[in-house]
Design a protein around this motif. Structure first.
Motif: not given
Length: 401
Positions: A13-21, A120-137
């Motif tokens: 939860h704290s580092h999801c986007l960093s993990i996906v990056l 692009g996904i990281r900058l999308l509005p209206g989605l929290d980091d976890e949802k953005k991470s799921y899209i990228l995964l």
């Protein structure tokens, strides 16, 4: 065990986007190493062998052919297999990588593709980091397939999503730059211009669009003469017009041909697709709802592929980005969850080594099975845009235009 699981969840939860990056950087490195270490590839029986990362070589040599005043839309069998099909401006821009050793240039090209979509996904509005991470995964394996083929599809997907995210922030100069540059890579990138109907400041949008269109049209004059540039545009147009009549792709048109033997339906199918694509725009009052706008972005991304006569398996990173955005831009839904799972199985996993080679070669590929779920989801999106009611709180942090 429960304590360890709880720690892992908190870390995620704290580092999801960093993990996906990290995952996106890793697959870029792996794909580059695979290409560099692979043996030569033969594209036609009995033909001469070419280096494995042939698409990268096409882009790389397009710059050298450009500055040498050659017609870059001709075959250059001593340098690479197949034709260069992008704009003179893209050939010039690729000069930033062309002068580098392939070891570095190929890795950077892979990173440009994968990290552009990540941004692009990281900058999308209206989605929290976890949802953005799921899209990228959800898109990760499809991105790997695209960059293993050293194609520009990840970049196309990323530029389209970035254009939307920047338009939401009213950063019109950068947003239009993304769309126009995507057009000068592959002309169907122009489809993303439709998203600008959602935003105020139409004159600013048109002004910046015109500026970037002229800029990229003329920038090759830095290395070629005016008459030579005109010749190149004529040659590019000739190539595109003849290219369109040559194939149907892993697309709606491909299915019409392979499933129903209706090769003459291409224009009718495309026109029907355009009308359905534009139909939700009649509901102007829904423009203020972020979910509607996100679904339209998803529709743009999927349409680019399923109505593309040249769509190939690696092109589907664009459609998968749209499917991911569509699913996570809404509240959970049982039907949509089933469609998401089927999309992953039939689009991504169906062409993997987990499926027996005879099934892939005799059924999945010849019958364009990869296109089926993208088509189904796109129709679902159109249905949802027209018939579902949207509220500004339908995704987290939603805001009105």
């Amino acid at each position: 065990m429960n304590l360890s699981k709880s720690k892992l969840l908190r870390f995620w939860h704290s580092h999801c986007l960093s993990i996906v990056l990290f995952a996106y950087i890793l697959i870029s490195i792996v794909a580059a190493m695979q290409g560099l270490l692979a043996g030569p590839k033969v594209y036609v029986p009995g033909g001469r062998p070419y280096i494995d990362y042939n698409n990268f070589r096409i882009f790389k040599f397009s710059f050298y052919h450009l500055v040498q005043n050659k017609d870059i839309y001709q075959l250059f069998p001593n340098d690479h297999w197949d034709l260069y099909k992008y704009s003179p401006a893209f050939a010039l821009c690729f000069g930033l990588l062309s002068w580098m050793p392939d070891t570095i240039g190929l890795l950077l090209w892979n990173l440009f593709n994968s990290l552009c979509l990540f941004a692009g996904i990281r900058l999308l509005p209206g989605l929290d980091d976890e949802k953005k991470s799921y899209i990228l995964l959800f898109c990760l394996l499809e991105m790997l397939l695209s960059i293993q083929n050293t194609q520009s599809n990840g970049l196309m997907a990323g530029l389209t999503v970035l254009a939307f995210a920047l338009a939401e922030r009213r950063q019109y100069m950068l947003s239009t730059l993304c769309v126009v540059f995507s057009f000068y890579i592959k002309i169907y990138g122009a489809l993303a211009f439709v998203i600008y109907l959602f935003y105020p400041g139409k004159l600013r949008l048109m002004g910046w669009t015109l500026f970037w269109m002229v800029f990229f049209a003329l920038i090759p004059l830095a290395v070629v003469s005016g008459p030579q540039l005109l010749l190149l545009y004529k040659s590019w147009l000739h190539l595109l017009l003849n290219d369109r009549s040559a194939s149907t792709g892993v697309s709606v048109m491909g299915i019409m041909v392979t499933w129903f033997n209706l090769p003459g339906a291409k224009n009718i199918v495309t026109l029907a697709g355009i009308l359905l694509f534009l139909l939700p725009l009649l509901y102007v009052r829904k423009y203020k709802d972020l979910s509607f706008r996100l679904l339209y972005l998803a529709s743009v991304l999927i349409w680019m592929v399923i109505f593309n006569h040249k769509a190939e398996s690696p092109t589907y990173i664009i459609a998968m980005s749209g499917i991911g955005i569509w699913y996570w831009a809404q509240r959970p839904d049982a039907v949509n969850r089933v469609l998401l799972i089927l999309s992953f199985l039939l689009i991504t996993m169906s062409v993997s080594d987990l499926v027996p080679a005879p099934v892939r070669n005799e059924f999945i590929r010849p019958y364009g099975i990869k296109a089926v779920m993208a088509i189904v989801v796109w129709f679902r999106i159109v249905y949802e845009q027209i018939f579902l009611s949207y509220k500004p709180d339908s995704v987290a942090e939603a805001r009105t235009v």
